[in-house]
Write a protein that holds these residues in place. Structure first.
Motif, PDB file in Angstrom:
ATOM      1  N   GLY A  90      -6.754  61.978  58.521  1.00 49.23           N
ATOM      2  CA  GLY A  90      -5.591  61.289  57.949  1.00 49.23           C
ATOM      3  C   GLY A  90      -5.161  60.100  58.789  1.00 49.23           C
ATOM      4  N   ASN A  91      -5.108  60.278  60.104  1.00 51.33           N
ATOM      5  CA  ASN A  91      -4.747  59.167  60.988  1.00 51.33           C
ATOM      6  C   ASN A  91      -5.806  58.070  60.955  1.00 51.33           C
ATOM      7  OD1 ASN A  91      -2.361  60.314  61.767  1.00 51.33           O
ATOM      8  ND2 ASN A  91      -3.177  61.174  63.651  1.00 51.33           N
ATOM      9  N   ILE A 143      -7.662  57.201  58.404  1.00 51.33           N
ATOM     10  CA  ILE A 143      -7.469  56.442  57.164  1.00 51.33           C
ATOM     11  C   ILE A 143      -6.300  55.479  57.310  1.00 51.33           C
ATOM     12  CG2 ILE A 143      -6.784  56.670  54.730  1.00 51.33           C
ATOM     13  CD1 ILE A 143      -8.439  59.287  54.710  1.00 51.33           C
ATOM     14  N   VAL A 144      -5.218  55.913  57.937  1.00 45.39           N
ATOM     15  CA  VAL A 144      -4.067  55.037  58.159  1.00 45.39           C
ATOM     16  C   VAL A 144      -4.440  53.880  59.079  1.00 45.39           C
ATOM     17  CG1 VAL A 144      -1.772  54.937  59.203  1.00 45.39           C
ATOM     18  CG2 VAL A 144      -2.366  56.830  57.707  1.00 45.39           C
ATOM     19  N   ILE A 145      -5.181  54.149  60.142  1.00 41.35           N
ATOM     20  CA  ILE A 145      -5.585  53.100  61.086  1.00 41.35           C
ATOM     21  C   ILE A 145      -6.472  52.072  60.398  1.00 41.35           C
ATOM     22  CG2 ILE A 145      -6.980  52.662  63.146  1.00 41.35           C
ATOM     23  CD1 ILE A 145      -5.895  55.393  64.189  1.00 41.35           C
ATOM     24  N   THR A 148      -6.621  51.341  57.201  1.00 39.81           N
ATOM     25  CA  THR A 148      -5.793  50.593  56.255  1.00 39.81           C
ATOM     26  C   THR A 148      -4.963  49.529  56.973  1.00 39.81           C
ATOM     27  OG1 THR A 148      -5.678  52.540  54.825  1.00 39.81           O
ATOM     28  CG2 THR A 148      -4.039  50.808  54.452  1.00 39.81           C
ATOM     29  N   MET A 149      -4.394  49.875  58.121  1.00 43.15           N
ATOM     30  CA  MET A 149      -3.591  48.919  58.880  1.00 43.15           C
ATOM     31  C   MET A 149      -4.443  47.757  59.390  1.00 43.15           C
ATOM     32  SD  MET A 149      -1.118  51.546  60.958  1.00 43.15           S
ATOM     33  CE  MET A 149      -0.641  50.323  62.132  1.00 43.15           C
TER      34      MET A 149
END
Length: 56
Positions: free
Chosen positions: A29-30, A32-34, A36-37
């Motif tokens: 999950g982290n 995917i967030v990284i 995307t950012m």
């Protein structure tokens, strides 16, 4: 009328998926967030310099 609880019990959550590269471990999950950012950051840097297609 019975309302469902808004908070999930921690015991019902299964183990997460982790990705590891040597000494670095990050949850999926982290990660995917990284990603995307980083994609949004690169887009914010490049979009102002794209040529204007409507200008003649």
């Amino acid at each position: 009328m019975v309302m469902a609880p808004l908070v999930m019990d921690a015991s019902t959550v299964g183990p997460g998926t982790f990705l590891g590269w040597g000494a670095v471990t990050v949850s999926l999950g982290n990660f995917i967030v990284i990603v995307t950012m980083v994609v949004l950051f690169v887009a914010a840097l490049l979009v102002p310099f794209l040529p204007d297609r409507h200008r003649r």
